[in-house]
Design a protein around this motif. Structure first.
Motif, PDB file in Angstrom:
ATOM      1  N   ILE A  14       0.819  -1.210   0.000  1.00 38.24           N
ATOM      2  CA  ILE A  14       0.000   0.000   0.000  1.00 38.24           C
ATOM      3  C   ILE A  14       0.855   1.262   0.000  1.00 38.24           C
ATOM      4  CG2 ILE A  14      -0.243   0.246   2.506  1.00 38.24           C
ATOM      5  CD1 ILE A  14      -3.044   0.665  -0.133  1.00 38.24           C
ATOM      6  N   ASN A  15       2.053   1.216   0.587  1.00 40.31           N
ATOM      7  CA  ASN A  15       2.921   2.401   0.604  1.00 40.31           C
ATOM      8  C   ASN A  15       3.383   2.770  -0.802  1.00 40.31           C
ATOM      9  OD1 ASN A  15       2.811   2.846   3.383  1.00 40.31           O
ATOM     10  ND2 ASN A  15       4.456   1.369   3.784  1.00 40.31           N
ATOM     11  N   THR A  16       3.682   1.760  -1.619  1.00 38.01           N
ATOM     12  CA  THR A  16       4.066   2.018  -3.012  1.00 38.01           C
ATOM     13  C   THR A  16       2.919   2.662  -3.776  1.00 38.01           C
ATOM     14  OG1 THR A  16       5.594   0.137  -3.000  1.00 38.01           O
ATOM     15  CG2 THR A  16       4.888   0.959  -5.147  1.00 38.01           C
ATOM     16  N   ILE A  17       1.707   2.164  -3.535  1.00 34.02           N
ATOM     17  CA  ILE A  17       0.529   2.732  -4.192  1.00 34.02           C
ATOM     18  C   ILE A  17       0.345   4.187  -3.770  1.00 34.02           C
ATOM     19  CG2 ILE A  17      -1.973   2.574  -4.425  1.00 34.02           C
ATOM     20  CD1 ILE A  17      -1.722  -0.438  -4.038  1.00 34.02           C
ATOM     21  N   TYR A  18       0.477   4.452  -2.469  1.00 42.53           N
ATOM     22  CA  TYR A  18       0.324   5.825  -1.973  1.00 42.53           C
ATOM     23  C   TYR A  18       1.329   6.767  -2.635  1.00 42.53           C
ATOM     24  CZ  TYR A  18      -2.809   4.420   1.871  1.00 42.53           C
ATOM     25  OH  TYR A  18      -3.869   3.971   2.624  1.00 42.53           O
ATOM     26  N   ARG A  19       2.592   6.330  -2.728  1.00 36.61           N
ATOM     27  CA  ARG A  19       3.628   7.203  -3.297  1.00 36.61           C
ATOM     28  C   ARG A  19       3.422   7.428  -4.789  1.00 36.61           C
ATOM     29  NH1 ARG A  19       7.087   3.889  -0.237  1.00 36.61           N
ATOM     30  NH2 ARG A  19       7.899   2.947  -2.144  1.00 36.61           N
TER      31      ARG A  19
END
Length: 437
Positions: free
Chosen positions: A400-405
């Motif tokens: 999810i962090n990759t998606i957020y960035r």
């Protein structure tokens, strides 16, 4: 009780329920029933709410919502994106970032067919993303392109969010549809420009396919046939509206027929797909109409307690430029969009903000399109942007962090589109005015 105190209690309790995880429809409806009982005559207020809700959900303009959602479901299970992606792969694969450019173009075409923001994200997440990653594309660029392109679904008409706004603001859905075309195209062009510049500076982010994998002119021309069915649906819907053959509401039924014809030609009207189509349509419709029902009660409370007029007077009493007030509204929408569904934001803020917009002298169609652009960001801003969860659901390898960035550069590009439309309002109003003439 003073309207300001009622406003504080009304919105404060709603925010508390939202942070506690209560669904927006039931939080908004429940609070409205409680405040109605206290401030609007006790038990008889419940009957007034029921009659108001019945009147709202049976409005003719809102009958387009289930039809456009049905059309979106049919198109999602028709596999039109697979053939379109093959076409853009053949035509644009030789460019740096070409597959990302093609993905944005497909997203724009899907936006002009389906009216919601999740279909293109889900479809291209399954088809375009694996192809782009296998050819060395940067994962954040790939993910951001797909999510941002999917959000165009509510900006390029037809659009469910525009229909709900038109109902709330008492403006023409057709004017809203026409107003979204140029900003939608502008957003897509800006995304494409960003990708080409990004990959031109750093070719490793979107390498061109090898020369031995490229296609001949004949193979490229052959692939063009894959866009005929999507264009057929788009021309049916928008053409029927623009020529006056159908209202935007009636055009929804025209679009369903076009989608069924496309699915039949693709041989996708199987028993299994029909079950999926109806399941998706019923599920999303139920969510939308529960929000609409609860919003009627909420709007009544805002009106009968005097909170709406109090808020409008309160905002306009400040000796600030009208544009400062408008920008402040957009910031409020942006923050709300991080946590709340766009349809709910329209119905939650409409009774408060629309009178302010009228008093400030802004065109409600122009304001509505700017709002919708802001809601495109709502579908992709952390922590609860819906497209983020769609992408996470179909790409289990993504954290999810990759998606957020991945989405923040595109959030900035959507903000740029808002700024451009504020400086040049005719980008929004030119086609609606032309349609009226």
């Amino acid at each position: 009780m003073d309207a300001g105190i009622i406003a504080l209690l009304l919105f404060g309790s709603l925010l508390v329920l939202l942070f506690l995880g209560v669904p927006i429809a039931f939080g908004m409806g429940g609070i409205s029933l409680i405040f109605g009982f206290i401030f609007w005559g006790g038990l008889p207020s419940f009957e007034a709410f029921s009659l108001g809700a019945y009147g709202k959900v049976t409005e003719f303009v809102l009958s387009a919502v289930p039809l456009y959602l049905l059309m979106a479901a049919i198109l999602q299970y028709s596999d039109l994106a697979d053939d379109m992606y093959e076409a853009v792969y053949r035509w644009f694969g030789g460019l740096r970032g070409g597959l990302a450019v093609g993905t944005t173009l497909i997203s724009s075409i899907f936006a002009a067919m389906v009216g919601i923001a999740t279909v293109a994200t889900a479809t291209l997440g399954l088809t375009a993303r694996p192809s782009m990653l296998s050819r060395g594309y940067d994962d954040k660029l790939t993910t951001g392109t797909i999510i941002a392109g999917g959000a165009l679904g509510i900006l390029i008409p037809p659009s469910i969010i525009m229909i709900i706004y038109a109902s709330e603001a008492a403006v023409s859905p057709g004017a809203m549809f026409m107003g979204g075309i140029v900003p939608g195209i502008l957003a897509a062009v800006i995304f494409i420009g960003y990708v080409l510049i990004k990959c031109g500076i750093n070719p490793e982010m979107g390498p061109a396919i090898r020369k031995d994998e490229r296609f001949s002119l004949g193979e490229k021309l052959e692939s063009i046939k894959s866009i005929f069915l999507p264009l057929f649906v788009i021309v049916l819907v928008l053409g029927s509206i623009y020529t006056g053959a159908a209202t935007p509401t009636e055009a929804a039924a025209v679009g369903v027929v076009g989608a069924l014809i496309s699915a039949a030609i693709k041989k996708k009207l199987t028993k299994e797909n029909i079950k999926k189509i109806f399941a998706m349509s019923v599920r999303v419709n139920a969510m939308v109409f529960w929000i609409l029902i609860s919003a009627v009660a909420y709007s009544r409370i805002v009106s009968v307690t005097g909170v709406g007029s109090w808020f409008a007077d309160f905002v306009t009493s400040f000796e600030v430029n009208a544009w400062v007030t408008l920008i402040a509204m957009q910031l409020v929408f942006f923050v709300l969009g991080m946590f709340i569904d766009p349809a709910a934001i329209i119905l939650m803020t409409g009774p408060l903000f629309l009178p302010v917009v009228t008093q400030l002298g802004f065109d409600p169609v122009w304001y509505g399109v700017i709002f919708v652009i802001n809601m495109c960001m709502a579908y992709m801003t952390p922590p609860f942007g819906f497209n983020l969860f769609v992408m996470r659901g179909i790409a289990s390898d993504l954290n999810i962090n990759t998606i957020y960035r991945s989405v923040w550069p595109f959030v900035g590009l959507y903000a740029l589109v808002i700024v451009i439309c504020m400086f040049f309002p005719q980008l929004v109003l030119w086609l609606p005015n032309l349609m009226i003439k």
